[in-house]
Design a protein around this motif. Structure first.
Motif, PDB file in Angstrom:
ATOM      1  N   LEU A  80     -11.199  58.214  36.027  1.00  0.00           N
ATOM      2  CA  LEU A  80      -9.782  58.047  36.380  1.00  0.00           C
ATOM      3  C   LEU A  80      -8.871  58.793  35.401  1.00  0.00           C
ATOM      4  N   THR A  84      -6.414  62.004  36.104  1.00  0.00           N
ATOM      5  CA  THR A  84      -5.011  61.878  35.723  1.00  0.00           C
ATOM      6  C   THR A  84      -4.574  63.085  34.893  1.00  0.00           C
ATOM      7  N   ALA A 103       2.800  57.598  38.886  1.00  0.00           N
ATOM      8  CA  ALA A 103       1.815  57.401  39.959  1.00  0.00           C
ATOM      9  C   ALA A 103       0.409  57.249  39.372  1.00  0.00           C
ATOM     10  N   SER A 104       0.079  58.102  38.407  1.00  0.00           N
ATOM     11  CA  SER A 104      -1.261  58.050  37.806  1.00  0.00           C
ATOM     12  C   SER A 104      -1.462  56.768  37.018  1.00  0.00           C
ATOM     13  N   GLN A 106      -0.027  53.956  37.324  1.00  0.00           N
ATOM     14  CA  GLN A 106      -0.138  52.760  38.157  1.00  0.00           C
ATOM     15  C   GLN A 106      -1.552  52.596  38.702  1.00  0.00           C
ATOM     16  N   LYS A 107      -2.225  53.714  38.997  1.00  0.00           N
ATOM     17  CA  LYS A 107      -3.619  53.600  39.439  1.00  0.00           C
ATOM     18  C   LYS A 107      -4.491  53.036  38.321  1.00  0.00           C
ATOM     19  N   LEU A 108      -4.252  53.498  37.101  1.00  0.00           N
ATOM     20  CA  LEU A 108      -5.027  52.989  35.962  1.00  0.00           C
ATOM     21  C   LEU A 108      -4.734  51.504  35.734  1.00  0.00           C
ATOM     22  N   HIS A 110      -3.757  49.347  37.949  1.00  0.00           N
ATOM     23  CA  HIS A 110      -4.340  48.531  39.021  1.00  0.00           C
ATOM     24  C   HIS A 110      -5.829  48.306  38.776  1.00  0.00           C
ATOM     25  N   TYR A 111      -6.467  49.302  38.207  1.00  0.00           N
ATOM     26  CA  TYR A 111      -7.876  49.142  37.847  1.00  0.00           C
ATOM     27  C   TYR A 111      -8.022  48.044  36.785  1.00  0.00           C
ATOM     28  N   ASP A 146       3.114  47.243  35.341  1.00  0.00           N
ATOM     29  CA  ASP A 146       3.043  47.782  36.704  1.00  0.00           C
ATOM     30  C   ASP A 146       4.386  47.615  37.420  1.00  0.00           C
TER      31      ASP A 146
END
Ligand SMILES: [Fe+2]
Length: 164
Positions: A80, A84, A103-104, A106-108, A110-111, A146
């Motif tokens: 991830l 990113t 955006a990046s 937030q993906k991290l 959420h993980y 987040d």
């Protein structure tokens, strides 16, 4: 390595989380240098400090269980983070880069939220109340960052990127 008990499975999750937080702390440092929107830069710097405290929290828990905190590398997080950072080189212009950073990240996040949610549930099933409490604390911090990132994105960063 073989895992033969529920407790060992839980401890392996904690070890992976240590690795997740270490990798994120490094990535956040790079992100905070790339960010240009002051509120975003601030949020990244503050979350980096929080991330380091979260890692220490996990290390304390693992030491209490007499387990080496550094035994695992979380390869999903590695992938991830790599994705990113590849993006950052591609994004041209400050506004666009800020939108991409959010955006990046937030993906991290959420993980991490998924990982802490799982670990807290396992701690609960093992009746490790102290662990569960600390994991919930970190989980709540991840949720807050987040939400803050969502507010920053909606509060102007994405608008600016759209206009760029
Ligand atoms: Fe974290």
């Amino acid at each position: 390595m073989e895992i033969t008990s529920f407790k060992d499975m839980y401890l392996a999750e904690l070890q992976e989380l240590v690795s997740v937080e270490s990798q994120l702390a490094e990535s956040l440092l790079r992100m905070s240098k790339l960010a240009s929107h002051p509120a975003l830069k601030d949020a990244l710097v503050r979350h980096r400090e929080e991330t380091q405290a979260q890692r220490e929290r996990l290390e304390t828990m693992l030491r209490t269980h007499r387990v080496d905190p550094k035994a695992h590398t979380d390869q999903a997080m590695q992938a991830l983070v790599k994705e990113t950072e590849k993006m950052f080189d591609m994004l041209k212009g400050n506004d666009l880069r800020d939108a991409g950073l959010i955006a990046s990240l937030q993906k991290l996040e959420h993980y991490e939220i998924a990982a802490y949610g799982t670990a807290a549930a396992l701690a609960g099933q093992l009746d490790l109340r102290n662990d569960q409490q600390m994991l919930h604390k970190s989980l709540e911090e991840e949720r807050q960052i987040d939400l803050l990132l969502t507010r920053l994105a909606k509060g102007g960063v994405n608008q600016a990127a759209l206009a760029a």
